[in-house]
Structure formats: C-alpha cells, structure tokens
Design a protein around this motif. Structure first.
Motif, PDB file in Angstrom:
ATOM      1  N   TYR A  97       0.869  -1.185   0.000  1.00 32.45           N
ATOM      2  CA  TYR A  97       0.000   0.000   0.000  1.00 32.45           C
ATOM      3  C   TYR A  97       0.898   1.224   0.000  1.00 32.45           C
ATOM      4  CZ  TYR A  97      -3.155   3.655   1.486  1.00 32.45           C
ATOM      5  OH  TYR A  97      -3.857   4.835   1.544  1.00 32.45           O
ATOM      6  N   GLN A  98       0.628   2.134  -0.928  1.00 29.21           N
ATOM      7  CA  GLN A  98       1.400   3.392  -0.977  1.00 29.21           C
ATOM      8  C   GLN A  98       0.539   4.505  -0.378  1.00 29.21           C
ATOM      9  OE1 GLN A  98       1.910   3.701  -5.250  1.00 29.21           O
ATOM     10  NE2 GLN A  98       3.984   2.863  -5.133  1.00 29.21           N
ATOM     11  N   PRO A  99       0.805   4.897   0.864  1.00 35.36           N
ATOM     12  CA  PRO A  99      -0.043   5.928   1.489  1.00 35.36           C
ATOM     13  C   PRO A  99      -0.051   7.236   0.696  1.00 35.36           C
ATOM     14  CG  PRO A  99       1.467   4.969   3.089  1.00 35.36           C
ATOM     15  CD  PRO A  99       1.878   4.458   1.762  1.00 35.36           C
ATOM     16  N   TYR A 100       1.087   7.561   0.056  1.00 31.75           N
ATOM     17  CA  TYR A 100       1.165   8.852  -0.656  1.00 31.75           C
ATOM     18  C   TYR A 100       0.374   8.869  -1.958  1.00 31.75           C
ATOM     19  CZ  TYR A 100       4.728   6.246  -3.233  1.00 31.75           C
ATOM     20  OH  TYR A 100       5.378   5.290  -3.960  1.00 31.75           O
ATOM     21  N   GLY A 117       3.635  11.807   1.542  1.00 28.00           N
ATOM     22  CA  GLY A 117       4.064  12.612   0.392  1.00 28.00           C
ATOM     23  C   GLY A 117       5.038  13.717   0.775  1.00 28.00           C
ATOM     24  N   THR A 118       5.332  13.837   2.090  1.00 29.58           N
ATOM     25  CA  THR A 118       6.235  14.903   2.545  1.00 29.58           C
ATOM     26  C   THR A 118       7.606  14.828   1.877  1.00 29.58           C
ATOM     27  OG1 THR A 118       5.176  15.028   4.706  1.00 29.58           O
ATOM     28  CG2 THR A 118       7.422  15.853   4.585  1.00 29.58           C
ATOM     29  N   LYS A 119       8.186  13.628   1.847  1.00 30.11           N
ATOM     30  CA  LYS A 119       9.550  13.497   1.302  1.00 30.11           C
ATOM     31  C   LYS A 119       9.566  13.874  -0.172  1.00 30.11           C
ATOM     32  CE  LYS A 119      10.555   9.723   4.459  1.00 30.11           C
ATOM     33  NZ  LYS A 119      10.591   8.272   4.612  1.00 30.11           N
ATOM     34  N   TYR A 120       8.556  13.413  -0.871  1.00 26.98           N
ATOM     35  CA  TYR A 120       8.476  13.719  -2.295  1.00 26.98           C
ATOM     36  C   TYR A 120       8.341  15.230  -2.514  1.00 26.98           C
ATOM     37  CZ  TYR A 120       6.975  13.657  -7.117  1.00 26.98           C
ATOM     38  OH  TYR A 120       6.886  13.896  -8.463  1.00 26.98           O
ATOM     39  N   SER A 121       7.475  15.880  -1.727  1.00 28.84           N
ATOM     40  CA  SER A 121       7.276  17.333  -1.868  1.00 28.84           C
ATOM     41  C   SER A 121       8.569  18.090  -1.597  1.00 28.84           C
ATOM     42  CB  SER A 121       6.240  17.853  -0.876  1.00 28.84           C
ATOM     43  OG  SER A 121       5.056  17.165  -1.046  1.00 28.84           O
ATOM     44  N   LEU A 122       9.293  17.611  -0.604  1.00 31.33           N
ATOM     45  CA  LEU A 122      10.549  18.273  -0.234  1.00 31.33           C
ATOM     46  C   LEU A 122      11.534  18.242  -1.407  1.00 31.33           C
ATOM     47  CD1 LEU A 122      11.482  19.511   2.452  1.00 31.33           C
ATOM     48  CD2 LEU A 122      12.542  17.329   3.003  1.00 31.33           C
ATOM     49  N   VAL A 123      11.646  17.079  -2.033  1.00 29.30           N
ATOM     50  CA  VAL A 123      12.584  16.932  -3.153  1.00 29.30           C
ATOM     51  C   VAL A 123      12.083  17.714  -4.373  1.00 29.30           C
ATOM     52  CG1 VAL A 123      13.610  15.264  -4.766  1.00 29.30           C
ATOM     53  CG2 VAL A 123      13.486  14.733  -2.337  1.00 29.30           C
ATOM     54  N   ARG A 124      10.773  17.664  -4.615  1.00 26.61           N
ATOM     55  CA  ARG A 124      10.220  18.390  -5.768  1.00 26.61           C
ATOM     56  C   ARG A 124      10.387  19.904  -5.573  1.00 26.61           C
ATOM     57  NH1 ARG A 124       4.125  18.072  -6.301  1.00 26.61           N
ATOM     58  NH2 ARG A 124       4.543  19.538  -4.630  1.00 26.61           N
ATOM     59  N   VAL A 159      17.374  13.654  11.388  1.00 27.64           N
ATOM     60  CA  VAL A 159      16.575  14.153  10.271  1.00 27.64           C
ATOM     61  C   VAL A 159      15.734  13.020   9.677  1.00 27.64           C
ATOM     62  CG1 VAL A 159      16.754  15.040   7.904  1.00 27.64           C
ATOM     63  CG2 VAL A 159      18.103  16.075   9.711  1.00 27.64           C
ATOM     64  N   ARG A 160      16.351  11.845   9.588  1.00 28.86           N
ATOM     65  CA  ARG A 160      15.641  10.691   9.046  1.00 28.86           C
ATOM     66  C   ARG A 160      14.409  10.356   9.898  1.00 28.86           C
ATOM     67  NH1 ARG A 160      18.915   5.160   8.841  1.00 28.86           N
ATOM     68  NH2 ARG A 160      18.342   4.683   6.722  1.00 28.86           N
ATOM     69  N   ARG A 161      14.621  10.348  11.234  1.00 30.64           N
ATOM     70  CA  ARG A 161      13.512  10.063  12.159  1.00 30.64           C
ATOM     71  C   ARG A 161      12.416  11.096  12.002  1.00 30.64           C
ATOM     72  NH1 ARG A 161      16.961   8.469  16.162  1.00 30.64           N
ATOM     73  NH2 ARG A 161      17.147  10.578  16.952  1.00 30.64           N
ATOM     74  N   MET A 162      12.823  12.356  11.896  1.00 32.87           N
ATOM     75  CA  MET A 162      11.847  13.439  11.788  1.00 32.87           C
ATOM     76  C   MET A 162      11.041  13.297  10.490  1.00 32.87           C
ATOM     77  SD  MET A 162      12.665  17.459  11.349  1.00 32.87           S
ATOM     78  CE  MET A 162      13.010  17.338   9.627  1.00 32.87           C
ATOM     79  N   LEU A 163      11.742  13.047   9.382  1.00 31.96           N
ATOM     80  CA  LEU A 163      11.049  12.940   8.094  1.00 31.96           C
ATOM     81  C   LEU A 163      10.135  11.716   8.054  1.00 31.96           C
ATOM     82  CD1 LEU A 163      13.767  14.049   5.515  1.00 31.96           C
ATOM     83  CD2 LEU A 163      11.718  15.285   6.208  1.00 31.96           C
ATOM     84  N   ASN A 164      10.571  10.614   8.665  1.00 29.98           N
ATOM     85  CA  ASN A 164       9.711   9.429   8.703  1.00 29.98           C
ATOM     86  C   ASN A 164       8.435   9.718   9.482  1.00 29.98           C
ATOM     87  OD1 ASN A 164      11.452   7.962   7.154  1.00 29.98           O
ATOM     88  ND2 ASN A 164      12.363   6.825   8.847  1.00 29.98           N
ATOM     89  N   GLY A 165       8.576  10.502  10.561  1.00 30.05           N
ATOM     90  CA  GLY A 165       7.398  10.888  11.344  1.00 30.05           C
ATOM     91  C   GLY A 165       6.452  11.742  10.509  1.00 30.05           C
ATOM     92  N   PHE A 166       6.994  12.703   9.804  1.00 30.89           N
ATOM     93  CA  PHE A 166       6.171  13.556   8.930  1.00 30.89           C
ATOM     94  C   PHE A 166       5.480  12.720   7.856  1.00 30.89           C
ATOM     95  CE2 PHE A 166       8.194  17.393  10.560  1.00 30.89           C
ATOM     96  CZ  PHE A 166       7.161  18.310  10.431  1.00 30.89           C
ATOM     97  N   GLU A 167       6.226  11.774   7.306  1.00 26.21           N
ATOM     98  CA  GLU A 167       5.687  10.973   6.203  1.00 26.21           C
ATOM     99  C   GLU A 167       4.480  10.145   6.674  1.00 26.21           C
ATOM    100  OE1 GLU A 167       7.021  11.209   3.029  1.00 26.21           O
ATOM    101  OE2 GLU A 167       5.401   9.915   2.317  1.00 26.21           O
ATOM    102  N   VAL A 168       4.538   9.660   7.925  1.00 26.03           N
ATOM    103  CA  VAL A 168       3.409   8.882   8.455  1.00 26.03           C
ATOM    104  C   VAL A 168       2.185   9.790   8.606  1.00 26.03           C
ATOM    105  CG1 VAL A 168       2.549   7.671  10.513  1.00 26.03           C
ATOM    106  CG2 VAL A 168       4.830   7.174   9.639  1.00 26.03           C
ATOM    107  N   ASN A 169       2.400  10.963   9.177  1.00 26.50           N
ATOM    108  CA  ASN A 169       1.266  11.865   9.413  1.00 26.50           C
ATOM    109  C   ASN A 169       0.831  12.619   8.166  1.00 26.50           C
ATOM    110  OD1 ASN A 169       1.246  11.128  12.083  1.00 26.50           O
ATOM    111  ND2 ASN A 169       2.688  12.746  12.673  1.00 26.50           N
ATOM    112  N   HIS A 170       1.775  12.848   7.271  1.00 25.38           N
ATOM    113  CA  HIS A 170       1.479  13.622   6.047  1.00 25.38           C
ATOM    114  C   HIS A 170       2.115  12.921   4.862  1.00 25.38           C
ATOM    115  CE1 HIS A 170       0.536  16.763   8.955  1.00 25.38           C
ATOM    116  NE2 HIS A 170       1.708  16.508   9.490  1.00 25.38           N
ATOM    117  N   ARG A 222      15.838   8.386  -7.217  1.00 26.17           N
ATOM    118  CA  ARG A 222      15.644   9.517  -6.286  1.00 26.17           C
ATOM    119  C   ARG A 222      14.175   9.838  -6.006  1.00 26.17           C
ATOM    120  NH1 ARG A 222      15.177  14.727  -8.557  1.00 26.17           N
ATOM    121  NH2 ARG A 222      16.388  15.729  -6.915  1.00 26.17           N
ATOM    122  N   LYS A 223      13.258   9.241  -6.761  1.00 21.95           N
ATOM    123  CA  LYS A 223      11.835   9.453  -6.483  1.00 21.95           C
ATOM    124  C   LYS A 223      11.175   8.192  -5.908  1.00 21.95           C
ATOM    125  CE  LYS A 223      11.563  13.713  -8.083  1.00 21.95           C
ATOM    126  NZ  LYS A 223      11.032  14.136  -9.354  1.00 21.95           N
TER     127      LYS A 223
END
Ligand code: SF4
Ligand code: ZN
Length: 314
Positions: A15-18, A264-271, A251-262, A217-218
C-alpha cells in the motif's frame, strides 16, 4: 478479506499511502520501474554509445539501481554497463558487501571493477577513524571536525569519479533513494549551505566530473527494499559500524514521522528543492572548477577536499 490491486484483481502486496494505491507484485514493479525511467528521461537522458558506470556497494539501493540499468539498457549493443565497487576497508562489513556485489554482477553478467582505499590512499577507513577523533556533523562555523561518513563519502566519490573517467564512462549511476535525497535537502537547509545545495543537484557535465545519475531519487527506501527482496537480490543487510552521523539519523527520524502523518512529505521536499535550484543557481556564483594542486583532480579550491582530509588524518 484480501485487499486487491487497484489496477487489476490480483491480491495487493503493498500500500502506498502517498498515492492511495494498493498494488500487486506486477503493478508494483511497473510503478517503480516507471518512476526510475521517468527520472532518467527528465533529468539524465541516456544517449547512444553511453558508457554507464554504476556505483555498487552491495547494499539494496545500489543493487536495485544496477538491476534496473541492466533491465532497461542491458540489451542495447551500443551501451556498456560497468559496476564499480569501492572497498573502504571497514572490517566485518565491507568484505561481506563486496561478496554480494560480486554475486550480483556475476548473475547479471556485468563487468565489475573493485578499488580499495588502501590501494588508492594507503589507508583504510578503519585506519582513518582510529587515527582521528571524528566528530558527528554539527552546525556552526567550525566545520573542521567531521564525522566518519563525511570522510568516507568524499574519499569514495573521488575514486568513483577517477575510475569512471578512466573507463570512459559518460554517466555514473548512484543508488540514492527518495529518503536519502529528502534527508540531504533538509540537512543542507539546516547547514544553510546554498552553494552545496546547487552543486548537490547538478546533473550537468562539469569539467572532469562524470555526470551523476540517480534513477531512484523518487522511489521511497521501503519500496526499494521490497523490490530487492522480491527479486531475491544478493545484498548485504548488516550496517556499517561507523554508521551515519547522528544529525542525519535525527533528520531521518523526523522525516519518517512527517511521512506517516502527512504522506508525500519526502516527495514534496525533493520536488520543491528541484524547482528552487534554477532560481538559486541564477543568483549564485558557483565557484569555478580548478585542478587540485596535489592530485590534479577537478575541484573548486586549490586543494581538493579528499587531499585536505588525507593530510588531516595523518
Ligand atoms: Fe562510509 Fe558512513 Fe557508509 Fe560507513 S555508513 S560505509 S562510514 S559512508
Ligand atoms: Zn495489479
């Protein structure tokens, strides 16, 4: 109840949450491969007669990167693919991953070159870490002390570039995934290092530097792990004893937390970063490329970072 693939009626395996999609094995492969191909087409088009060097550590990301390049370009008679593995000299870790890298290149029938820190620099990563009190990355002006990964990364990059250039490579594929990219963007923001951000994203040819290509990278790290597992890729799962710096871990822990709650966060950051780079580059004087006075390799100072580090670690 079995959850079905959004694109067919086969049971879903991921399942891809994003994206909100459940995918079966076949459609998961298609999705990941499509993302890699799109990244290649948009950012790093592979040309006729390209020589593609792939940096292969023996871990999951670079193993998947090599497999994909082989799948996509392996049948092209004009394209040569060569895997390059760097032995940094890390006891209890590198020997295993080099064995996995060998297994994979033999399975795919891909040329494989192995180079070591010991042969190129006369010392291993283990020597460097014991000679020097390496500190974790930190903020502020005093950047003299760096973590093990900073040394390892700079020294590895240098050999990869030299070997790739020696074999006539026109592209150097790196297995960085979406998580790595998002973390690096964030870390550069935290350091306030604008020039580094622009250089980090350079997909163009600079004198003496082989274009670094990141087809994954995506693609989220978890999906690469699943893809590698389902393809039964020989890969090393133990982690390096010197491990990542504490800051990247945070930073990894923080981004993983954001990704669970939101999702697509990592993708948006890179885009967002990709959109920002041309604007940053326009207003910034990126230092000229020169040749290191000690080793002659291209760099943006009178002495390259690798030579500075080796001096310091003696
Ligand atoms: Fe080198 Fe750091 Fe990777 Fe270990 S974790 S191999 S020290 S970059
Ligand atoms: Zn399906």
């Amino acid at each position: 109840m079995t959850i079905k693939c959004k694109k067919c009626s086969t049971p879903s395996i991921i399942y891809q949450p994003y994206s909100g999609l459940h995918l079966c094995e076949k459609h998961f492969y298609e999705d990941l491969e499509r993302k890699a191909k799109l990244t290649l087409r948009q950012r790093y088009p592979i040309k006729k007669n390209d020589v593609i060097a792939v940096a292969l550590s023996g871990g999951k990301d670079s193993s998947v990167a090599l497999l994909l390049m082989h799948k996509i370009f392996g049948n092209r008679p004009d394209i040569r693919i060569v895997a390059i593995t760097i032995d940094e000299g890390i006891a209890g870790y590198r020997d295993e991953s080099i064995a996995r890298a060998k297994e994979l290149t033999e399975r795919l029938g891909v040329e494989h070159i192995v180079k070591s820190f010991r042969d190129e620099y006369g010392k291993t990563m283990d020597d460097i870490t014991s000679e020097k009190k390496l500190l974790e990355n930190h903020f502020g002006d005093d950047k003299k002390e760096l973590g093990a990964c900073s040394y390892c990364g700079v020294l590895r990059k240098k050999i990869l570039n030299v070997v790739a250039r020696d074999i006539g490579a026109t592209k150097l594929v790196i297995g960085h995934n979406l998580d790595d990219e998002a973390q690096t963007v964030m870390l550069n923001h935290f350091r306030g290092d604008v020039e580094r951000m622009v250089r980090f994203s350079a997909a163009s040819e600079l004198d003496g530097f082989i274009v670094r290509v990141k087809p994954l990278r995506k693609v989220p790290e978890k999906e690469i792990a699943l893809y590698a597992y389902l393809h039964d890729l020989p890969m090393e799962l133990t982690s390096c004893p010197h491990s990542f710096g504490a800051l990247r871990k945070e930073v990894r822990r923080m981004l993983n937390g954001f990704e669970v709650n939101h999702p697509g966060t990592k993708y948006s950051l890179v885009r967002g970063f990709d959109n920002m780079v041309p604007l940053l580059a326009a207003g910034l004087e990126v230092s000229d490329i020169r040749n290191c006075e000690i080793c002659g390799e291209p760099c943006n100072d009178s002495i390259c970072q690798a030579c500075k580090m080796l001096e310091k670690s003696i």
